[in-house]
Design an enzyme around this catalytic site. Structure first.
Site, mmCIF file in Angstrom:
data_model
loop_
_atom_site.group_PDB
_atom_site.id
_atom_site.type_symbol
_atom_site.label_atom_id
_atom_site.label_comp_id
_atom_site.label_asym_id
_atom_site.label_seq_id
_atom_site.Cartn_x
_atom_site.Cartn_y
_atom_site.Cartn_z
ATOM 1 N N GLY A 180 2.116 2.202 10.729
ATOM 2 C CA GLY A 180 3.059 3.315 10.578
ATOM 3 C C GLY A 180 3.742 3.717 11.871
ATOM 4 O O GLY A 180 4.367 4.774 11.935
ATOM 5 N N SER A 215 3.202 -2.183 10.363
ATOM 6 C CA SER A 215 4.642 -2.169 10.615
ATOM 7 C C SER A 215 5.341 -3.480 10.220
ATOM 8 O O SER A 215 6.288 -3.911 10.881
ATOM 9 C CB SER A 215 4.923 -1.814 12.079
ATOM 10 O OG SER A 215 4.467 -0.492 12.354
ATOM 11 N N GLY A 245 2.632 -1.199 4.293
ATOM 12 C CA GLY A 245 2.627 0.224 3.959
ATOM 13 C C GLY A 245 4.033 0.724 3.690
ATOM 14 O O GLY A 245 4.606 0.514 2.624
ATOM 15 N N GLU A 254 -5.554 -5.229 10.551
ATOM 16 C CA GLU A 254 -4.621 -4.121 10.735
ATOM 17 C C GLU A 254 -4.929 -3.390 12.043
ATOM 18 O O GLU A 254 -5.784 -2.481 12.061
ATOM 19 C CB GLU A 254 -4.741 -3.132 9.572
ATOM 20 C CG GLU A 254 -4.345 -3.722 8.240
ATOM 21 C CD GLU A 254 -3.667 -2.676 7.350
ATOM 22 O OE1 GLU A 254 -2.595 -2.969 6.824
ATOM 23 O OE2 GLU A 254 -4.207 -1.566 7.207
ATOM 24 N N HIS A 273 -9.605 0.976 4.948
ATOM 25 C CA HIS A 273 -8.334 1.228 5.643
ATOM 26 C C HIS A 273 -8.586 2.218 6.783
ATOM 27 O O HIS A 273 -9.412 3.129 6.638
ATOM 28 C CB HIS A 273 -7.307 1.798 4.655
ATOM 29 C CG HIS A 273 -5.925 1.803 5.208
ATOM 30 N ND1 HIS A 273 -5.496 2.754 6.102
ATOM 31 C CD2 HIS A 273 -4.875 0.962 5.013
ATOM 32 C CE1 HIS A 273 -4.238 2.498 6.435
ATOM 33 N NE2 HIS A 273 -3.836 1.413 5.781
ATOM 34 N N ASN A 285 0.877 -1.184 0.000
ATOM 35 C CA ASN A 285 0.000 0.000 0.000
ATOM 36 C C ASN A 285 0.910 1.228 0.000
ATOM 37 O O ASN A 285 1.488 1.568 1.028
ATOM 38 C CB ASN A 285 -0.891 -0.029 1.252
ATOM 39 C CG ASN A 285 -1.690 1.254 1.416
ATOM 40 O OD1 ASN A 285 -1.808 2.055 0.485
ATOM 41 N ND2 ASN A 285 -2.246 1.456 2.602
ATOM 42 N N TRP A 286 1.007 1.857 -1.152
ATOM 43 C CA TRP A 286 1.943 2.987 -1.282
ATOM 44 C C TRP A 286 1.391 4.278 -0.672
ATOM 45 O O TRP A 286 2.090 5.284 -0.613
ATOM 46 C CB TRP A 286 2.271 3.237 -2.753
ATOM 47 C CG TRP A 286 3.055 2.139 -3.398
ATOM 48 C CD1 TRP A 286 3.508 0.980 -2.816
ATOM 49 C CD2 TRP A 286 3.501 2.093 -4.759
ATOM 50 N NE1 TRP A 286 4.197 0.221 -3.732
ATOM 51 C CE2 TRP A 286 4.201 0.890 -4.936
ATOM 52 C CE3 TRP A 286 3.358 2.949 -5.848
ATOM 53 C CZ2 TRP A 286 4.773 0.522 -6.150
ATOM 54 C CZ3 TRP A 286 3.923 2.589 -7.069
ATOM 55 C CH2 TRP A 286 4.631 1.388 -7.209
ATOM 56 N N LYS A 287 0.135 4.269 -0.297
ATOM 57 C CA LYS A 287 -0.519 5.468 0.261
ATOM 58 C C LYS A 287 -0.329 6.662 -0.696
ATOM 59 O O LYS A 287 -0.249 6.468 -1.901
ATOM 60 C CB LYS A 287 0.009 5.757 1.663
ATOM 61 C CG LYS A 287 -0.001 4.502 2.548
ATOM 62 C CD LYS A 287 0.131 4.792 3.995
ATOM 63 C CE LYS A 287 0.230 3.494 4.752
ATOM 64 N NZ LYS A 287 0.008 3.610 6.157
ATOM 65 N N GLU A 304 -7.052 4.662 7.669
ATOM 66 C CA GLU A 304 -6.800 6.059 7.283
ATOM 67 C C GLU A 304 -7.962 6.633 6.474
ATOM 68 O O GLU A 304 -8.092 7.852 6.354
ATOM 69 C CB GLU A 304 -5.469 6.162 6.515
ATOM 70 C CG GLU A 304 -4.294 5.959 7.463
ATOM 71 C CD GLU A 304 -2.998 5.559 6.795
ATOM 72 O OE1 GLU A 304 -2.898 5.616 5.561
ATOM 73 O OE2 GLU A 304 -2.080 5.176 7.534
HETATM 74 C C1 PEP Z 1 -0.930 0.091 5.934
HETATM 75 O O1 PEP Z 1 -0.970 1.252 5.575
HETATM 76 O O2 PEP Z 1 -1.808 -0.685 5.585
HETATM 77 C C2 PEP Z 1 0.170 -0.341 6.786
HETATM 78 C C3 PEP Z 1 0.105 -1.523 7.288
HETATM 79 O O3 PEP Z 1 1.174 0.573 6.991
HETATM 80 P P1 PEP Z 1 2.609 0.268 7.659
HETATM 81 O O4 PEP Z 1 3.113 -1.028 7.052
HETATM 82 O O5 PEP Z 1 3.456 1.433 7.277
HETATM 83 O O6 PEP Z 1 2.388 0.132 9.123
#
Ligand code: PEP
Length: 264
Positions: free
Chosen positions: A186, A226, A247, A180, A95, A9-11, A97
């Site tokens: 993050g 993470s 992410g 998640e 998600h 997931n490049w956001k 976010e």
């Molecule tokens: C995500 O955005 O789905 C995610 C898991 O982010 P990260 O790996 O940076 O925690």
């Protein structure tokens, strides 16, 4: 036997030339075998370029969000048929976010309009994606406060039931869930692998109760929060974790390649 799935997931990162360089690096580093399925979800603006760069490879392209109507006066929105047309095979839904970062809306609830997801909007999006043969990756997970109050399992059960209301098991051919925990996204604070596996097992049990065991056994349940090259092997070796939604680390081709290879 469920094939492992690793999704980046490049956001809101990378403009087109950077996005193409990243996937070119990935293609050089990841010889995707039949043992693992890999996908990347760039921002909308790079989906076409990335799909083009990945033509003929085994890495798929997905989106990070979708609107549930096919077309119409919905300024700024992108529909499931548009994603399919751009080359997408999957799409992240719900998600944390987009549900509201850290479980809270960052703007007044009255001003939110279509942007903050609820279980109801997630449900509409899932139905639209399934109708257009795109794989939804449904994100579920608890906030830190919900975990500390002992409500993790209840929160996730509610999210699953809301997201899948009115969805028949015959429609779930391509569907996956990502557990998640919001507090792990993050933050560098990865969930303990045994606990992540326990929650993924609970998700499967909930799906079996909503549908049947065979349907639940066919659904891939990923862990996200993470994930890095240094912890992915331990996470992916847990019995109920079928891969990862990644992410930050998915923006680093070396780390993402390590994560993918640890799923094989
Ligand atoms: C995500 O955005 O789905 C995610 C898991 O982010 P990260 O790996 O940076 O925690």
């Amino acid at each position: 036997m469920r094939k492992k799935l690793v999704v980046g997931n490049w956001k809101m990162n990378l403009i087109q030339p950077q996005a193409v360089s990243l996937v070119e690096a990935l293609v050089r580093k990841i010889a995707v075998t039949d043992a693992v399925e890999v996908a990347v979800c760039p921002p909308y603006t790079s989906i076409g370029a990335v799909a083009q760069a990945l033509k003929g490879t085994k890495i798929s392209v997905g989106a990070q969000n979708v609107f549930w109507k096919d077309s119409g006066a919905f300024t700024g929105c992108v529909s499931a048929p548009m994603l399919a047309d751009a080359g997408c095979k999957l799409c992240i839904v719900g998600h944390s976010e987009t549900r509201g970062r850290f479980g809270k809306l960052e703007i007044d609830a009255d001003d939110v309009g279509y942007f903050a997801e609820t279980d109801k909007t997630v449900n509409q999006k899932i139905k639209a994606l399934l109708y257009h043969s795109l794989m939804p990756i449904l994100c579920v997970g608890e906030t830190l406060a919900e975990r500390e109050a002992g409500n993790t399992d209840d929160v996730i059960r509610r999210q699953l039931e809301g997201a899948l209301a009115g969805v028949d098991c015959s429609e779930l051919g391509c569907f996956s869930v990502a557990y998640e925990p919001v507090w792990a996204i993050g933050t560098g604070q990865v969930c303990d692998s045994k606990e992540a596996s326990r929650v993924c097992g609970m998700i499967r049990k909930t799906l079996a109760g909503m549908y049947d065991q065979e349907t639940a056994d066919a659904i891939r349940i990923l862990y996200g929060g993470s994930v890095k090259g240094s912890n992915s092997k331990e996470l992916f070796s847990q019995p109920d974790i079928d891969g990862g939604l990644v992410g930050g680390a998915s923006l680093d081709p070396d780390d993402f390649a390590t994560i993918v290879l640890s799923a094989v």
